[in-house]
Each structure stands twice: as C-alpha cells, then as structure tokens.
Scaffold this motif. Structure first.
Motif, PDB file in Angstrom:
ATOM      1  N   PRO A 133       0.803  -1.232   0.000  1.00  0.00           N
ATOM      2  CA  PRO A 133       0.000   0.000   0.000  1.00  0.00           C
ATOM      3  C   PRO A 133       0.836   1.281   0.000  1.00  0.00           C
ATOM      4  CG  PRO A 133      -0.911  -1.586   1.540  1.00  0.00           C
ATOM      5  CD  PRO A 133       0.417  -2.131   1.096  1.00  0.00           C
ATOM      6  N   LEU A 134       2.015   1.266   0.653  1.00  0.00           N
ATOM      7  CA  LEU A 134       2.819   2.496   0.714  1.00  0.00           C
ATOM      8  C   LEU A 134       3.299   2.872  -0.688  1.00  0.00           C
ATOM      9  CD1 LEU A 134       4.917   1.777   3.949  1.00  0.00           C
ATOM     10  CD2 LEU A 134       2.931   3.292   3.755  1.00  0.00           C
ATOM     11  N   ASP A 135       3.635   1.864  -1.502  1.00  0.00           N
ATOM     12  CA  ASP A 135       4.063   2.139  -2.883  1.00  0.00           C
ATOM     13  C   ASP A 135       2.905   2.674  -3.721  1.00  0.00           C
ATOM     14  OD1 ASP A 135       6.462   1.161  -2.109  1.00  0.00           O
ATOM     15  OD2 ASP A 135       6.469  -0.595  -3.428  1.00  0.00           O
ATOM     16  N   LEU A 136       1.682   2.361  -3.301  1.00  0.00           N
ATOM     17  CA  LEU A 136       0.498   2.775  -4.065  1.00  0.00           C
ATOM     18  C   LEU A 136      -0.032   4.119  -3.577  1.00  0.00           C
ATOM     19  CD1 LEU A 136      -1.180  -0.752  -4.128  1.00  0.00           C
ATOM     20  CD2 LEU A 136      -0.115   0.408  -6.070  1.00  0.00           C
ATOM     21  N   GLY A 137       0.633   4.707  -2.561  1.00  0.00           N
ATOM     22  CA  GLY A 137       0.252   6.047  -2.145  1.00  0.00           C
ATOM     23  C   GLY A 137      -0.282   6.177  -0.735  1.00  0.00           C
ATOM     24  N   ALA A 138      -0.531   5.050  -0.047  1.00  0.00           N
ATOM     25  CA  ALA A 138      -1.018   5.141   1.339  1.00  0.00           C
ATOM     26  C   ALA A 138       0.072   5.771   2.216  1.00  0.00           C
ATOM     27  CB  ALA A 138      -1.388   3.763   1.865  1.00  0.00           C
ATOM     28  N   ASP A 139      -0.353   6.509   3.245  1.00  0.00           N
ATOM     29  CA  ASP A 139       0.602   7.166   4.133  1.00  0.00           C
ATOM     30  C   ASP A 139       1.087   6.243   5.240  1.00  0.00           C
ATOM     31  OD1 ASP A 139       0.451  10.085   3.146  1.00  0.00           O
ATOM     32  OD2 ASP A 139      -1.634   9.408   3.237  1.00  0.00           O
ATOM     33  N   LEU A 140       0.186   5.414   5.726  1.00  0.00           N
ATOM     34  CA  LEU A 140       0.550   4.455   6.776  1.00  0.00           C
ATOM     35  C   LEU A 140      -0.063   3.099   6.468  1.00  0.00           C
ATOM     36  CD1 LEU A 140      -0.112   6.457  10.112  1.00  0.00           C
ATOM     37  CD2 LEU A 140       2.122   5.944   9.091  1.00  0.00           C
ATOM     38  N   VAL A 141       0.683   2.059   6.799  1.00  0.00           N
ATOM     39  CA  VAL A 141       0.137   0.706   6.781  1.00  0.00           C
ATOM     40  C   VAL A 141      -0.010   0.265   8.230  1.00  0.00           C
ATOM     41  CG1 VAL A 141       0.847  -1.705   6.450  1.00  0.00           C
ATOM     42  CG2 VAL A 141       0.881  -0.125   4.521  1.00  0.00           C
ATOM     43  N   VAL A 142      -1.140  -0.349   8.540  1.00  0.00           N
ATOM     44  CA  VAL A 142      -1.300  -1.005   9.837  1.00  0.00           C
ATOM     45  C   VAL A 142      -1.579  -2.473   9.563  1.00  0.00           C
ATOM     46  CG1 VAL A 142      -2.116   1.021  11.109  1.00  0.00           C
ATOM     47  CG2 VAL A 142      -3.775  -0.396   9.893  1.00  0.00           C
ATOM     48  N   ALA A 143      -1.151  -3.343  10.473  1.00  0.00           N
ATOM     49  CA  ALA A 143      -1.375  -4.768  10.224  1.00  0.00           C
ATOM     50  C   ALA A 143      -1.347  -5.562  11.515  1.00  0.00           C
ATOM     51  CB  ALA A 143      -0.307  -5.317   9.275  1.00  0.00           C
ATOM     52  N   ALA A 144      -2.126  -6.629  11.518  1.00  0.00           N
ATOM     53  CA  ALA A 144      -2.097  -7.594  12.616  1.00  0.00           C
ATOM     54  C   ALA A 144      -1.127  -8.698  12.224  1.00  0.00           C
ATOM     55  CB  ALA A 144      -3.495  -8.156  12.864  1.00  0.00           C
ATOM     56  N   ASP A 145       0.051  -8.687  12.832  1.00  0.00           N
ATOM     57  CA  ASP A 145       1.031  -9.751  12.584  1.00  0.00           C
ATOM     58  C   ASP A 145       0.662 -11.021  13.348  1.00  0.00           C
ATOM     59  OD1 ASP A 145       2.792  -8.185  10.881  1.00  0.00           O
ATOM     60  OD2 ASP A 145       3.128  -6.990  12.679  1.00  0.00           O
ATOM     61  N   THR A 146      -0.379 -10.908  14.155  1.00  0.00           N
ATOM     62  CA  THR A 146      -1.010 -12.067  14.783  1.00  0.00           C
ATOM     63  C   THR A 146      -1.387 -13.114  13.736  1.00  0.00           C
ATOM     64  OG1 THR A 146      -2.003 -10.486  16.321  1.00  0.00           O
ATOM     65  CG2 THR A 146      -2.980 -12.689  16.262  1.00  0.00           C
ATOM     66  N   LYS A 147      -1.713 -12.645  12.540  1.00  0.00           N
ATOM     67  CA  LYS A 147      -2.236 -13.522  11.498  1.00  0.00           C
ATOM     68  C   LYS A 147      -1.071 -14.199  10.753  1.00  0.00           C
ATOM     69  CE  LYS A 147      -6.135 -11.875  12.987  1.00  0.00           C
ATOM     70  NZ  LYS A 147      -6.785 -10.701  12.442  1.00  0.00           N
ATOM     71  N   ALA A 148      -0.932 -13.996   9.469  1.00  0.00           N
ATOM     72  CA  ALA A 148       0.060 -14.765   8.695  1.00  0.00           C
ATOM     73  C   ALA A 148       1.520 -14.553   9.132  1.00  0.00           C
ATOM     74  CB  ALA A 148      -0.101 -14.490   7.206  1.00  0.00           C
TER      75      ALA A 148
END
Ligand SMILES: *Cc1c(COP(=O)(O)O)cnc(C)c1O
Length: 371
Positions: free
Chosen positions: A182-197
């Motif tokens: 997403p950052l390469d596509l223009g998003a300012d911040l990525v958030v993620a649950a590393d709990t998952k994969a």
C-alpha cells in the motif's frame, strides 16, 4: 510473489549478518531486560524496556525490509491501529472507515474515538471508491475487506484523499507486505495484525505500523512509549521466527487457496463464492492491479446456518476457530460475530496442508459428500 518481494524475503533472512561480530548468535536474543547498563545517558541504544529493546528491534528490522519503510511494533493489530489513528487525529477531526471491515476497528471508532470528539463515518468499502472525501482528515481502508473480500483501488483512493487533504491508512492484514504494498500505491501508513500470517502459528498477538514520513513515525514511536502499548519480548521472538518462513507458507497457502476456490465455486452446494484471485470475481480487476496473488482467504455461502455448521464440524482438516493466516486451515461462520453476511457465509483461511489432502477432506464434508 514478484521479484521485489522475493528479494526482500531473502534479505530478511540474511540482514543480520553484516552487523554480527565474532561469536554473536545468528538469531536474535529474547531480551527480557527492563533496565540497561547506563552510567551515562548519551549514546546508549537502550535505556528502559518500555522505550525500546533488542528483540522488538529485530522484528522491526525484518518488517522494515518487507515494507521498505520505518516500522513500529505493537502488542496486537488493534494496538497498531489505535496508535496510527491517534497519531493522525485530534478532537474535531473526521475519519472515514469501512463499515464492512474488521469489526473491532468499527468498535474502536464508535466507543473510543467518538468519546474524544472524533467524527467517525462508516462507509462500505465499495462505496468509498466514489465517496466525497471533502473535510476528512483520515481515509482508513481495508483491502481486501475482512470478511467480505471486497477490494478497493489503493492508488486511486490515495490520489483523491490527498487532493482532499486527508491521510490514507491501509489495514494490510489480509495480504501482508509480501502480497500487497500500500505504501508504494500512495497510502501514508500501513497497519497490520502480525497475529495472522506473519506470526502464522496461532500463538502470538502482534501488530505494526509502517510509514515513510519520519515525523509521523516519530510521533507513533513516542506514542508507544507514552501509552505503554508495548509488545512482549517472547511474542517479538515468535513473530521474528514466523516471518522467516512467511514467504514459504504464503506460497503454499495461496496456491492451495486458488485451487480450492475454483473447485468450491464449481460445487453444487456452494451458493456464492468470493476469492479476489478468481477471474469472474467482482474484485478480480483491481486485485490484478495491486495484489500479487489472490491471497489465502475464501468467502463462500452454503444454503443455511445449519448446513454451514454441519460442514465445519464434519471436516477434520478445518479448525473451527476465529482468526486466519495460520498454518492450520481454519474457518467459521462470520454471522456469529454480527458481520453483515448471510447465516451460511463461511470465511475459510487456507493453511499449509497439502492441497489434494485438504480438498478431499473439504469435498467429503460438503453437502452431498461422503462424510
Ligand atoms: C485480526 C485483525 C485485526 C486485529 O488484530 P489483533 O492482533 O487481533 O488485535 C485488525 N485488522 C484485521 C483486518 C484483522 O484481521
């Protein structure tokens, strides 16, 4: 996965080498220290465990390579989401969030942000594409959305949001940085649950925020120190270990998911199926643009709640559990959490079982199978 993702993964596996001195352990230590030798404050890498410590740094370094951005680690996905939103909002601010995304994010908006004078507007993921962003400070997206698997064009949203003066925060949990950037596509911040994969073994809660604006990331890092929303060293170690096999696991999971999605879609008991990697899926065109494959999540409907529950109970290779992205194939009826999906809707998270063994078990448990 493309060339860039593969190169980043290889780098993740070997990036510590350059910094190792003679006799140092190849894997990071689980540092449980809360205090550090500190005769002088100047120049110490660490001074107190809430401010920073080596095992978090090890995971942040891995994720920073995968995101090609600065990363701050958190004790859960929700802690990361809260930290990102709090850093971008203030009383009187307006944020748009998906009405069909992860339900706890909506609860956070309703119960926590609203109390502090933030206006939270919920819009379905697909309608965000044409929504008016005027007067918004943050456009928060989740793509593919969980559990509906609708996809939104991150680049197009980012252009429109920035034109309106809003920041874009993207929840990238369902894809991970290896499958969508997403950052390469223009998003300012990525958030993620590393709990998952990324953790991948259903045994650690963890999250992160990634971004390329140094000031914003410094606020988020300082916010972690002040709020005390800090990960534990053991969890950080488990996530570090998980990330080393992330590409390998994702490759199996996504390859199997593509096969199973196609077969489920053709099955007479399946009413409706969503898999963004399937040509003919409503999300396919945008997914092709921004996702490196269709992912490991499949949404499909059986005729009724009873039929869905019977299927889930009958299949020995499906864990009946919430959450996704683990090594074990898992599934559940999302309507039980109040998601606006039909009672027979199942979210299937494909694990690392050999594909044909898994498919045989699924086919036998489906209505009309021989279970
Ligand atoms: C699970 C999940 C979260 C929350 O993560 P936790 O680690 O459980 O706090 C956030 N967003 C999405 C899309 C998720 O699936």
């Amino acid at each position: 996965m493309d060339e860039l993702a593969r190169a980043r993964m290889a780098h993740v596996l070997h990036h510590r080498k350059a910094g190792l001195s003679l006799g140092e352990p190849v894997v990071p230590v689980i540092s449980v220290a809360t205090t550090f030798h500190l005769p002088e404050a100047q120049g110490a890498a660490y001074y107190y465990g809430r401010s920073g410590q080596p095992t978090w740094d090890a995971v942040e370094a891995q994720l920073a390579i995968l995101e090609a951005a600065e990363v701050v680690a958190f004790p859960s996905g929700m802690a990361a989401i809260s930290a990102a939103l709090i850093a971008c909002l203030r009383a009187g601010a307006r944020v748009m969030i998906p009405s069909d995304g992860y339900y706890v994010t909506r609860l956070l908006g309703r119960d926590l942000l609203a109390v502090y004078g933030v206006e939270v507007v919920e819009v379905p993921t697909l309608e965000m594409a044409a929504a008016d962003f005027t007067g918004f400070d943050v456009i928060y997206i989740e793509t593919p959305s969980n559990p509906g698997l609708d996809v939104i064009d991150i680049a197009a949203i980012s252009v429109r949001a920035h034109a309106a003066g809003a920041l874009v925060i993207a929840d990238n949990t369902t894809m991970t940085p290896l499958l969508q950037r997403p950052l390469d596509l223009g998003a300012d911040l990525v958030v993620a649950a590393d709990t998952k994969a990324p953790a991948g073994h259903s045994d650690a809660l963890f999250g992160h925020v990634a971004g390329r604006d140094a000031n914003l990331m410094a606020r988020i890092r300082e916010g972690r120190r002040q709020s005390g929303s800090v990960p534990g060293p053991f969890e950080a170690y488990l996530v570090h270990r998980g990330i080393e096999t992330l590409e390998l696991r994702l490759a199996r999971m996504c390859e199997t998911a593509a096969v199973i999605a196609e077969r489920l879609a053709a099955h007479q008991a399946v009413k409706r199926l969503r898999y963004p990697g399937l040509s003919g899926d409503a999300s396919y065109a945008i997914a092709q643009k921004q996702m490196l494959n269709g992912g490991f999540l499949i949404g499909f409907e059986l005729a009724s709640e009873a039929e869905a529950e019977a299927f889930l109970s009958a299949c020995p290779l499906i864990e009946q559990a919430t959450s996704f992205g683990g090594v074990h194939t898992a599934a559940e009826r999302r309507a039980r959490w109040g998601d606006s999906v039909s009672p027979g809707f199942i979210r299937l998270s494909v694990g690392i079982e050999p594909c044909e063994v898994l498919w045989s078990a699924i086919a036998a448990a489906l209505p009309g199978g021989n279970c």
